[in-house]
Design a protein around this motif. Structure first.
Motif, mmCIF file in Angstrom:
data_model
loop_
_atom_site.group_PDB
_atom_site.id
_atom_site.type_symbol
_atom_site.label_atom_id
_atom_site.label_comp_id
_atom_site.label_asym_id
_atom_site.label_seq_id
_atom_site.Cartn_x
_atom_site.Cartn_y
_atom_site.Cartn_z
ATOM 1 N N UNK B 150 -39.930 32.847 -22.164
ATOM 2 C CA UNK B 150 -40.861 33.889 -22.610
ATOM 3 C C UNK B 150 -42.292 33.401 -22.385
ATOM 4 N N UNK B 151 -42.565 32.156 -22.803
ATOM 5 C CA UNK B 151 -43.915 31.610 -22.621
ATOM 6 C C UNK B 151 -44.084 30.955 -21.250
ATOM 7 N N UNK B 152 -42.976 30.727 -20.556
ATOM 8 C CA UNK B 152 -42.993 30.119 -19.224
ATOM 9 C C UNK B 152 -43.726 28.782 -19.188
ATOM 10 N N UNK B 153 -43.407 27.935 -20.156
ATOM 11 C CA UNK B 153 -44.015 26.606 -20.200
ATOM 12 C C UNK B 153 -43.148 25.597 -19.451
ATOM 13 N N UNK B 154 -43.783 24.501 -19.014
ATOM 14 C CA UNK B 154 -43.028 23.468 -18.308
ATOM 15 C C UNK B 154 -42.195 22.657 -19.310
ATOM 16 N N UNK B 155 -41.156 21.997 -18.787
ATOM 17 C CA UNK B 155 -40.302 21.195 -19.666
ATOM 18 C C UNK B 155 -41.120 20.115 -20.366
ATOM 19 N N UNK B 156 -42.101 19.554 -19.628
ATOM 20 C CA UNK B 156 -42.952 18.506 -20.204
ATOM 21 C C UNK B 156 -43.732 19.032 -21.419
ATOM 22 N N UNK B 157 -44.318 20.233 -21.253
ATOM 23 C CA UNK B 157 -45.072 20.815 -22.364
ATOM 24 C C UNK B 157 -44.155 21.108 -23.549
ATOM 25 N N UNK B 158 -42.972 21.612 -23.258
ATOM 26 C CA UNK B 158 -42.028 21.929 -24.335
ATOM 27 C C UNK B 158 -41.673 20.654 -25.098
ATOM 28 N N UNK B 159 -41.496 19.573 -24.347
ATOM 29 C CA UNK B 159 -41.135 18.321 -25.014
ATOM 30 C C UNK B 159 -42.269 17.850 -25.920
ATOM 31 N N UNK B 160 -43.540 18.107 -25.510
ATOM 32 C CA UNK B 160 -44.667 17.732 -26.379
ATOM 33 C C UNK B 160 -44.763 18.647 -27.594
ATOM 34 N N UNK B 161 -44.565 19.940 -27.367
ATOM 35 C CA UNK B 161 -44.676 20.893 -28.474
ATOM 36 C C UNK B 161 -43.620 20.604 -29.541
ATOM 37 N N UNK B 162 -42.394 20.370 -29.098
ATOM 38 C CA UNK B 162 -41.311 20.178 -30.062
ATOM 39 C C UNK B 162 -41.163 18.717 -30.466
ATOM 40 N N UNK B 163 -41.989 17.859 -29.877
ATOM 41 C CA UNK B 163 -41.970 16.443 -30.201
ATOM 42 C C UNK B 163 -40.575 15.842 -30.040
ATOM 43 N N UNK B 164 -39.967 16.097 -28.890
ATOM 44 C CA UNK B 164 -38.663 15.501 -28.609
ATOM 45 C C UNK B 164 -38.637 15.047 -27.148
ATOM 46 N N UNK B 165 -37.779 14.079 -26.825
ATOM 47 C CA UNK B 165 -37.758 13.551 -25.457
ATOM 48 C C UNK B 165 -37.387 14.631 -24.446
#
Lengths: 203, 187
Positions: B150-165
């Protein structure tokens, strides 16, 4: 599909994430040419992605910004002070030091109006007045509290008068002469005395 | 945009509260959308999105300006959403009658957490159907799917947002896609 090795499914997901290696991609394509169930699985996954992506963009309601601004906490002074304190730790430390020092010194400020004087044998005490007689030499520091001092002779040391007045016409004083009447003078005197004592320790 | 955002943040930190309006304006739709997709309810989405902006404002001094502001504020919002989803469940009994609704129970109040009968789902409009299927995902898959598709974010950004590897994000996206695929093909 149950017959196919699990890793083909992983490859499909890597493919969808766009981080499949070239070898894996070729392996997957080769496998799918001969495997209907894997073809079907891949199709379903692509359809799923397309389905979610077809969601329309949702906008916040028109009053949203105004509502947030209205709900922001009013800037409190407490916050400002906290921020200031965080930014100036040394000033804070110094302030705390002076506060405690001041409190200690204040406690020792003479609240009583008792008259007192240092005891040197040749000082003459007349009621609340201390006289250094003509021709006499008083050795050591002279401190007079709540009384007046008249010096007609000589003092070989410092002279301090607290809450009183000092009169000297032809006096000879080898040290410093000080008159203390105010609280702050008193504080200053105490601090200087402490410093002098500390210096004396090192000498 | 990042330069403008950082300029506004500095103004807010100096005490200019009005400079925050531009920040809200820039991110309101994205943030509201995340909340809406996570929670499936407009009122709650607005509540939580507002809360996220207010928390960001209060904690602005702890934001590291070398990093992306969007990542930071998305993280606040997703955490609030996940908290809300988890709190919602044991908060009330589903079959307790809702006061003043004359016999309606909580089942009728829940947007889409419960499975609906097949015919009802088939008759849904596409957009309602999408939201319904997203809402049925377990929340740990829901957040990655929303951020990714939905937000079309990169996997890297998602990992930072959710604070998980990164690896965990990938695994969750894979499982989320599989879960959605099964939901869609069960009909």
């Amino acid at each position: 599909m149950g017959m196919c090795p699990e890793h083909y499914i992983d490859y499909m997901h890597d493919y969808l994430d766009g981080d499949i290696t070239r070898e894996h991609e070729q392996e997957l394509k080769k496998h799918m040419q001969s495997c209907v169930s894997c073809q079907k699985h891949m199709h379903e996954l692509s359809d799923t992605v397309a389905f979610v992506k077809s969601a329309t963009h949702i906008m916040a309601p028109p009053h949203f910004e105004a509502n947030v601004m209205g709900r922001l906490p009013k800037r409190k002074n407490v916050l400002g002070i906290q921020k200031w304190l965080r930014r100036h730790p040394i000033i804070v430390a110094a302030a705390v030091f002076f506060l405690l020092m001041g409190a200690t010194l204040m406690a020792s400020y003479p609240n009583d109006n008792q008259f007192s004087v240092t005891t040197q044998p040749n000082l003459v005490v007349d009621g609340q007045t201390v006289i250094v007689p003509k021709g006499e030499v008083v050795k050591g520091d002279v401190v007079v509290k709540n009384g007046n001092l008249i010096i007609e002779g000589e003092v070989d040391g410092n002279v301090t008068v607290i809450n009183g007045s000092y009169m000297a016409s032809t006096a000879v004083v080898s040290g410093q002469i000080e008159e203390i009447n105010e609280t702050f003078d008193w504080l200053w005197y105490k601090i200087k005395k402490l410093a002098n004592d500390a210096m004396a320790l090192f000498e | 945009m990042d330069a403008l955002v950082n300029k506004r943040i500095k103004q807010v930190l100096k005490g200019d509260q009005n400079a925050y309006a531009d920040i809200v304006n820039l991110y309101q739709h994205k943030l509201y959308q995340i909340c809406y997709r996570m929670l499936g309810n407009k009122q709650e989405a607005e509540d939580i999105a507002q809360e996220a902006f207010i928390r960001a404002y209060i904690n602005l001094h702890s934001y590291d300006q070398k990093r992306k502001f969007s990542t930071w504020i998305y993280r606040i919002a997703t955490n609030l959403c996940i908290d809300r989803i988890r709190k919602k469940k044991p908060d009330y009994y589903l079959d307790a009658e809702v006061a003043g609704t004359d016999g309606l129970d909580m089942y009728s109040q829940i947007a889409a957490d419960e499975q609906l009968p097949e015919e009802a789902v088939e008759q849904m409009e596409l957009q309602d159907r999408i939201q319904y299927e997203i809402s049925r995902l377990p929340d740990k898959y829901r957040s990655v799917i929303v951020l990714k598709y939905i937000e079309e974010l990169s996997l890297q950004e998602i990992s930072e947002i959710l604070d998980m590897p990164l690896g965990t994000v990938k695994t969750r996206i894979h499982r989320g896609r599989e879960a959605l695929r099964k939901q869609l093909n069960n009909l």
